[in-house]
Design an enzyme around this catalytic site. Sequence first.
Site, PDB file in Angstrom:
ATOM      1  CE  LYS A  22     -32.543 -21.023 -21.544  1.00  0.00           C
ATOM      2  NZ  LYS A  22     -32.246 -22.325 -22.035  1.00  0.00           N
ATOM      3  CG  ASN A  23     -28.287 -20.474 -21.419  1.00  0.00           C
ATOM      4  OD1 ASN A  23     -29.617 -21.390 -21.041  1.00  0.00           O
ATOM      5  ND2 ASN A  23     -28.278 -20.032 -22.393  1.00  0.00           N
ATOM      6  CB  CYS A 115     -33.777 -27.650 -31.553  1.00  0.00           C
ATOM      7  SG  CYS A 115     -32.960 -25.725 -31.605  1.00  0.00           S
ATOM      8  NE  ARG A 120     -28.216 -26.963 -30.687  1.00  0.00           N
ATOM      9  CZ  ARG A 120     -29.368 -26.295 -29.946  1.00  0.00           C
ATOM     10  NH1 ARG A 120     -30.354 -25.617 -29.617  1.00  0.00           N
ATOM     11  NH2 ARG A 120     -28.336 -25.854 -28.507  1.00  0.00           N
ATOM     12  CG  ASP A 307     -27.911 -17.585 -26.671  1.00  0.00           C
ATOM     13  OD1 ASP A 307     -28.104 -18.779 -25.656  1.00  0.00           O
ATOM     14  OD2 ASP A 307     -28.206 -18.478 -27.432  1.00  0.00           O
ATOM     15  NE  ARG A 399     -37.422 -25.180 -24.148  1.00  0.00           N
ATOM     16  CZ  ARG A 399     -35.921 -24.832 -25.385  1.00  0.00           C
ATOM     17  NH1 ARG A 399     -36.275 -24.975 -26.512  1.00  0.00           N
ATOM     18  NH2 ARG A 399     -34.960 -24.803 -24.757  1.00  0.00           N
TER      19      ARG A 399
HETATM   20  C1  EPZ Z   1     -25.682 -23.560 -25.259  1.00  0.00           C
HETATM   21  O1  EPZ Z   1     -26.107 -24.479 -26.124  1.00  0.00           O
HETATM   22  C2  EPZ Z   1     -26.602 -22.738 -24.854  1.00  0.00           C
HETATM   23  N1  EPZ Z   1     -27.956 -23.819 -24.181  1.00  0.00           N
HETATM   24  C3  EPZ Z   1     -27.667 -21.736 -25.968  1.00  0.00           C
HETATM   25  O2  EPZ Z   1     -28.634 -21.257 -25.739  1.00  0.00           O
HETATM   26  C4  EPZ Z   1     -26.438 -21.303 -27.149  1.00  0.00           C
HETATM   27  O3  EPZ Z   1     -27.201 -20.954 -28.033  1.00  0.00           O
HETATM   28  C5  EPZ Z   1     -24.932 -21.852 -27.287  1.00  0.00           C
HETATM   29  O4  EPZ Z   1     -24.769 -22.836 -25.913  1.00  0.00           O
HETATM   30  C6  EPZ Z   1     -24.240 -21.598 -27.850  1.00  0.00           C
HETATM   31  O5  EPZ Z   1     -23.593 -20.468 -26.814  1.00  0.00           O
HETATM   32  C7  EPZ Z   1     -27.756 -23.726 -22.763  1.00  0.00           C
HETATM   33  O6  EPZ Z   1     -26.452 -23.055 -22.190  1.00  0.00           O
HETATM   34  C8  EPZ Z   1     -29.240 -24.452 -22.141  1.00  0.00           C
HETATM   35  P1  EPZ Z   1     -23.060 -25.268 -28.230  1.00  0.00           P
HETATM   36  P2  EPZ Z   1     -25.022 -25.992 -27.080  1.00  0.00           P
HETATM   37  O7  EPZ Z   1     -22.491 -27.017 -27.880  1.00  0.00           O
HETATM   38  O8  EPZ Z   1     -24.254 -26.454 -25.449  1.00  0.00           O
HETATM   39  C9  EPZ Z   1     -22.051 -27.195 -32.965  1.00  0.00           C
HETATM   40  C10 EPZ Z   1     -30.672 -20.607 -26.115  1.00  0.00           C
HETATM   41  O9  EPZ Z   1     -31.397 -19.834 -26.807  1.00  0.00           O
HETATM   42  N2  EPZ Z   1     -21.615 -28.537 -31.921  1.00  0.00           N
HETATM   43  O10 EPZ Z   1     -21.985 -24.225 -27.354  1.00  0.00           O
HETATM   44  O11 EPZ Z   1     -25.939 -27.232 -26.982  1.00  0.00           O
HETATM   45  C11 EPZ Z   1     -23.336 -26.560 -32.428  1.00  0.00           C
HETATM   46  O12 EPZ Z   1     -24.393 -27.145 -33.659  1.00  0.00           O
HETATM   47  C12 EPZ Z   1     -29.565 -21.533 -25.727  1.00  0.00           C
HETATM   48  O13 EPZ Z   1     -30.373 -20.014 -24.400  1.00  0.00           O
HETATM   49  C13 EPZ Z   1     -21.345 -29.327 -32.628  1.00  0.00           C
HETATM   50  O14 EPZ Z   1     -20.597 -28.959 -33.533  1.00  0.00           O
HETATM   51  O15 EPZ Z   1     -24.610 -25.425 -27.918  1.00  0.00           O
HETATM   52  C14 EPZ Z   1     -23.279 -25.099 -33.026  1.00  0.00           C
HETATM   53  O16 EPZ Z   1     -23.340 -25.209 -33.874  1.00  0.00           O
HETATM   54  C15 EPZ Z   1     -29.756 -21.766 -27.669  1.00  0.00           C
HETATM   55  N3  EPZ Z   1     -20.630 -30.292 -31.740  1.00  0.00           N
HETATM   56  C16 EPZ Z   1     -21.968 -25.259 -31.688  1.00  0.00           C
HETATM   57  O17 EPZ Z   1     -21.516 -26.204 -31.695  1.00  0.00           O
HETATM   58  C17 EPZ Z   1     -21.046 -30.623 -30.472  1.00  0.00           C
HETATM   59  O18 EPZ Z   1     -21.187 -32.514 -30.284  1.00  0.00           O
HETATM   60  C18 EPZ Z   1     -21.753 -24.158 -30.727  1.00  0.00           C
HETATM   61  O19 EPZ Z   1     -23.063 -24.957 -29.608  1.00  0.00           O
HETATM   62  C19 EPZ Z   1     -22.052 -29.371 -29.853  1.00  0.00           C
HETATM   63  C20 EPZ Z   1     -22.116 -28.588 -30.518  1.00  0.00           C
END
Ligand code: EPZ
Length: 420
Positions: A22-23, A115, A120, A307, A399
């Site tokens: 998915k990701n 969420c 996020r 995850d 989802r």
């Molecule tokens: C991706 O989300 C995945 N989703 C998430 O999987 C996964 O948990 C996450 O990466 C971490 O591995 C998809 O790929 C669609 P991040 P993403 O930006 O990219 C902070 C699932 O269950 N952050 O890597 O949105 C954020 O709050 C989903 O399949 C900032 O501070 O996550 C988090 O604490 C859930 N500023 C950390 O970084 C930003 O601009 C990692 O988030 C962006 C993120």
Amino acid sequence: MQKLIVQGGTRLQGKVNISGSKNSSLPILAAALLTKEECIIHHVPDLSDTNYMLQILRELGAEVERASGTMHIKAEKIISDAPYDLVRKMRASICVMGPLTGRLRKATVSMPGGCVIGDRPVDLHLKGLEYLGATVNMDGGNLHIEAKKPLKGCTMNLQGKFGSTVLGTDNVMMAAVLTKGTTIIEGAAAEPEVEDLAHFLIKMGAKIEGAGTTRIVIEGVKELHGAQHTVIPDRIEAGTFLVAGAICGDGVTVKRVIPAHLKNVTDILTASGYGITTTKDSITITSCATPKGFHLTTRPYPAFPTDMQAQFCALACTIPGLSSIKETIFPQRFMHVSELKRMGANIDLEGDTARITGVETLSGAPVMASDLRASAALVLAALHAKGSTEVHRLYHIDRGYEHLDEKLAGLGAVMERISA
Ligand code: EPZ
């Protein structure tokens, strides 16, 4: 609304084919916006999230055809405004921002809300696009990205206080491939899904080095052409089935996987005493009569993935003795804890750390799914529990997991999906 009635006490055995990631699919589908030519993407799982992404691409003007797991996308003429009503349904839709900025030098995307797993933010996404020369404004909950002059490659660091950003790295990479000059992303996310996106972009004619490491170098090109790509297997779905095999299995094999993508997961299972054997594209887990507790901390790849945290929390509930889980990516990602406690789990949650003492038996109870990984964890616990468990709000599972209940039933699980 649908719910799942899971009968506890069954033993699982057999082989299960893992779906496409998915990701990986979501950013790769968005990347098709970067060319006027047709892209063909294979092995895309049939999920509500991937279907939302297809709807968003259509609303942006792309022609989209789905033929089972293969998507044909042709984004000949596109607009820059992503539709609010669809974007608000799925945070990952933020990953159209990069391709729209790269191709049109303009993008309007609604600010994704928070969420259940926590806040996020997208500040790092926006910082990266600003480094390339775009300006960012926000009004009425919409993000307006614009570059009045052509974007220019530069060196940037995308690390935030929680480490790297997966979709943030994706967005900047997708904007940079059509940006004149050299862009270097330091502190990039090294997840296999980021590397898979880069492989697709390279097939489209992009010049990218270092994807899959924390330093990615991109040489901008004038335009990209269509390409075909097969999405990598879903390492989180595979890990979820391995935990099912640990909790109540007598030999469960996940097929069509890349074992190296799950090393951080199988290392912990092995250390706990479960038998793990791998071939080129499969992993088999065998049960353990006296498993040992584990202590893990979630971190960006190649460390233990956030995850898989909820699923390992469910596993820890069934292992005698103390286990602990520290969540550093989404410190509030413990919605599953209260529901597991309703099933008799012994979990002490303090801030970003859960301390779990395994119990003899969990007991079935009506529980509420919240985010897709927490929901999967409840199903895993229900398989082990005494009696039956009703898991409500199944849309969370749909989802992110392609036919999870059918695949588990194929391994011997007894469960029924009914309209609640
Ligand atoms: C991706 O989300 C995945 N989703 C998430 O999987 C996964 O948990 C996450 O990466 C971490 O591995 C998809 O790929 C669609 P991040 P993403 O930006 O990219 C902070 C699932 O269950 N952050 O890597 O949105 C954020 O709050 C989903 O399949 C900032 O501070 O996550 C988090 O604490 C859930 N500023 C950390 O970084 C930003 O601009 C990692 O988030 C962006 C993120």
